[in-house]
Design an enzyme around this catalytic site. Structure first.
Site, short mmCIF file in Angstrom:
data_model
loop_
_atom_site.label_atom_id
_atom_site.label_comp_id
_atom_site.label_asym_id
_atom_site.label_seq_id
_atom_site.Cartn_x
_atom_site.Cartn_y
_atom_site.Cartn_z
N ARG B 259 0.84 -1.20 0.00
CA ARG B 259 0.00 0.00 0.00
C ARG B 259 0.88 1.25 0.00
O ARG B 259 1.37 1.65 1.05
CB ARG B 259 -0.91 -0.03 1.24
CG ARG B 259 -2.11 0.91 1.15
CD ARG B 259 -2.82 0.97 2.49
NE ARG B 259 -2.06 1.79 3.44
CZ ARG B 259 -2.15 1.69 4.77
NH1 ARG B 259 -2.98 0.83 5.32
NH2 ARG B 259 -1.42 2.47 5.55
N HIS B 263 -4.05 4.51 4.45
CA HIS B 263 -5.22 3.62 4.40
C HIS B 263 -6.38 4.33 3.69
O HIS B 263 -6.99 3.81 2.77
CB HIS B 263 -5.62 3.20 5.81
CG HIS B 263 -7.00 2.65 5.94
ND1 HIS B 263 -7.35 1.44 5.39
CD2 HIS B 263 -8.12 3.15 6.53
CE1 HIS B 263 -8.65 1.22 5.64
NE2 HIS B 263 -9.13 2.25 6.32
N TYR B 272 3.04 5.12 11.69
CA TYR B 272 3.35 3.72 12.00
C TYR B 272 4.24 3.04 10.96
O TYR B 272 4.70 1.93 11.17
CB TYR B 272 2.05 2.91 12.17
CG TYR B 272 1.06 3.07 11.03
CD1 TYR B 272 1.22 2.34 9.86
CD2 TYR B 272 -0.03 3.94 11.13
CE1 TYR B 272 0.31 2.49 8.80
CE2 TYR B 272 -0.94 4.09 10.09
CZ TYR B 272 -0.75 3.36 8.93
OH TYR B 272 -1.63 3.49 7.90
#
Lengths: 326, 362
Positions: B259, B263, B272
């Site tokens: 990715r 998100h 993160y």
């Protein structure tokens, strides 16, 4: 004309609709070879084959999710959840997907599906087999929640539920599966949804009940008649979206209302009806609206369930209370 | 002790990270038109995502989940769908939806907060599901559509669905695979293993060596493909769909990708994600890899690649205009919140609909 119990009327309606409409399929746990643990689908797999009466793997969310997929293809799945207490894994599908499909696709996809399940207490069943959690479904727009209170109504309302183009939660009060019989002609005549049934005319107090509680409520009305109290008894039948107009019309006549529900007291359908009456016909009320419900506790296991369920005496006492108010 | 069962998980890759063939290529890989078409679909998606994210930053788009870095998964998979197949997408399913006829402005309309974006107008997508927002619920819908296809004895039809690797931890994922196996259902599930379930990395999602092996317990075939290699994705999904259409049952295909974006627009992956891991993953991204392959193949030259980029941007701008036009000039009336709840609005709710209309734009 055959004389049938409520569970036999369910079978008759399923049989009739499967014979009439080849898109109707039944799926669930033990519904095929075994004919359902209460025998609701008895004989249907023999008659219609295992491609129309499907024994599924044991997973409730799966039963509901498969039904959604099948319904978008124009099939009319009638799913059985073996007991209402086991429906919770399927709520993600029923509340989260089934109730919303027509709305979120702006009508492109819709779900002509029924989820049947036995519900309610009074048969000394194991834990998790006796709750009345219809409010969870009634609280979800996009669903219909339908509860028959006798064999004729089970036949007519189930036909209507299967023919309805939107998802219907069909709750079968298992305590009265076999306690009364009606003569039922298999004429395929559906009963109307979203409509109450006035089962007893009266002038002094209006009872509103549904499902198994109609049995005790009608007995209470008879008991009260001997005391000179004339009770009107309304079977809600479609618990959501319910027909408030018929109830209001009755309460405007009697001036008193007692709502009887097996479910817990807080946050239930009975509370909603009471709120509607307070908003819409306060000035017609002679006495506060009364509720006779299950208590706000965990549904007791077999030994104490009789103390939990609204009894004829509790119902009659509440009516006497509202009669004495003025 | 006696060995009762064992399994193997195969990995499929045709193009290495430099865009060079790592294996004997399938026939379609030599078809210039097919391969250029895949490239242009991936490029359109990347531009659409970038535009949607930019629109969100200026308040003209709601929360949006991009697919950057994962374009080969959905584009390769949906290129195998026929007009008789049914797509059951999940929320990061833009690539597959575009590949089955959903219009870019419908994607924008949906994520712009308007339900009409799920009322797909292309007949190709008329039976397709709207995206599933709750995780893994789509798996059972796909199995249900596949059940209908099977029960009706329809040939040459199958269902394609997609799920993130995080979604494979849900019970409904396993329930769907289980029934797909025991009922031999005509469905294909692609796992977009993009390494992240919002902030939770893949190694915290499962102890299994691969996600593909989750097929084993369901008794269906599972395999892993390089999800940044559109040839591998198309080849695997195409074969799996053919198998499903011909009564061969279900397949689980794990597409390993990364990715290369947050998100959603509501997320900040820098909280993160290790910057080095991201940089490493960028080297493997699918669009550049495919461009190198097409140049080597002689299917395109550099100038054409530039022209494709210009054309993709123009196409996105055209769709953005349609989106703006619908939002500004053809908004849903407030009553729309009631008008599709049931086939006919029950008497009980009519007063509420009337109130919403009466209050109008309040």
């Amino acid at each position: 004309m055959p004389t049938l119990t409520l569970i036999e009327a369910v079978t008759l309606a399923l049989d009739h609709e499967m014979g009439r409409d080849k898109e109707v399929v039944i799926l669930g746990e033990d519904v095929g070879r075994n004919g359902g643990v209460f025998r609701a689908t008895d004989g249907l797999q023999d008659k219609y084959g295992d491609q129309r009466v499907l024994d599924t793997p044991l997973a409730e969310a799966m039963i509901a999710g498969l039904s959604i997929g099948m319904a978008t293809q124009g099939m009319k799945p009638v799913a059985e959840i073996q007991f209402m207490g086991f429906v919770f894994p399927a709520l993600n599908q029923i509340l989260g997907a089934a109730a919303r499909m027509r709305n979120r696709t702006r009508g492109r996809l819709h779900l002509p599906m029924v989820v049947r399940m036995p519900y309610g207490g009074g048969i000394h069943a194991p834990e998790h087999h006796s709750e009345s959690t219809e409010a969870i479904f009634a609280h979800t727009p996009g669903l219909r929640v339908v509860v028959p209170s006798n064999p004729s109504r089970a036949y007519g309302l189930l036909l209507a539920a299967i023919r309805d183009p939107d998802p219907v939660i069909f709750l079968e009060p298992k305590r009265i599966y076999r306690i009364v019989k009606h003569e039922i002609e298999d004429d395929g005549e559906a009963y109307p949804l979203d409509t109450c049934f006035v089962d007893r005319q009266g002038d002094d107090v209006t009872f509103v009940a549904w499902g198994a509680m109609m049995h005790e409520t009608l007995l209470a009305a008879e008991m009260l008649a001997k005391e000179g109290v004339s009770a009107e008894v309304i079977d809600l039948a479609t618990v959501a979206p319910y027909d408030v107009e018929t109830i209001i019309e009755s309460v405007e006549k009697t001036g008193r209302c007692v709502i009887v529900a097996e479910a817990v007291r807080t946050g239930g359908v009975a509370s909603d009806i009471a709120a509607e009456l307070a908003e819409r016909c306060l000035l017609s009320l002679i006495a506060p609206v009364g509720r006779v419900t299950g208590y706000d506790t965990i549904m007791p296991y077999a030994k104490l369930e009789g103390r939990y369920l609204p009894s004829v005496d509790r119902i009659a006492d509440e009516a006497r209370k509202v009669m004495a108010f003025s | 002790m006696q060995k009762l069962a064992s399994f193997e998980v195969n990995y499929l890759q045709y193009l290495d990270e430099g865009g060079k063939p790592a294996n004997d290529l399938p026939d379609f890989a030599d078809d210039h038109e097919v391969m250029v078409g895949l490239y242009r679909s991936m490029q359109l998606l990347r531009h659409l995502d970038a535009r949607a994210v930019a629109l969100q930053r200026v308040g003209r788009m709601r929360t949006y989940p991009a697919s950057e870095g994962q374009e080969a998964v959905g584009v390769g998979a949906s290129s195998c769908l026929s007009d008789r197949d049914v797509l059951v997408p999940y929320y990061r399913g833009t690539a597959m939806m575009l590949g089955h006829g959903v219009q870019p402005h419908e994607i924008l309309l949906y994520w712009g907060g308007d339900e009409r974006g799920s009322d797909y107008q292309n007949p190709l997508a008329k039976e397709d599901f709207p995206i599933a927002v709750p995780i893994a619920t789509q798996m059972l819908h796909a199995a249900g559509v596949a059940s209908a296809i099977k029960l009706r004895g329809q040939k040459d039809r199958a269902v394609l669905t997609e799920i993130g690797e995080g979604g494979t931890s849900e019970g409904e994922f396993y329930e769907a695979l289980n029934v797909a196996g025991v009922w031999n259902l005509p469905m294909v599930c692609v796992i977009n293993n993009n390494q992240w379930a919002i902030s939770v990395p893949s190694e915290m999602q499962t102890a299994a060596q691969t996600y593909a092996q989750k097929a084993v317990a369901a008794g269906i075939e599972g395999l892993q493909v390089d999800g940044n290699d559109v040839i591998a994705v198309k080849d695997a999904v195409g074969k799996a769909l053919d198998k499903a259409r011909n009564g061969g049952g279900a397949t689980l295909i794990e597409a390993v990708t990364y990715r290369l974006c947050d998100h959603t627009t509501a997320d900040d992956a820098s909280r993160y994600e290790d910057a080095k891991a991201r940089a490493e993953a960028e080297k493997k991204e699918p669009l550049g890899r495919l461009a190198k392959y097409l140049l080597n193949l002689g299917a395109v030259n550099e100038k054409q690649l530039d022209e494709f980029a210009v054309a993709a941007k123009a196409e996105v701008e055209k769709e953005v205009k349609i989106y703006f036009d619908i939002l500004e000039n053809k908004p849903q009336p407030p009553s729309a919140m009631f008008d599709y709840l049931y086939a006919e609005l029950p008497e009980r709710f009519r007063a509420q609909r009337d109130e919403v209309m009466r209050r109008g734009g309040e």
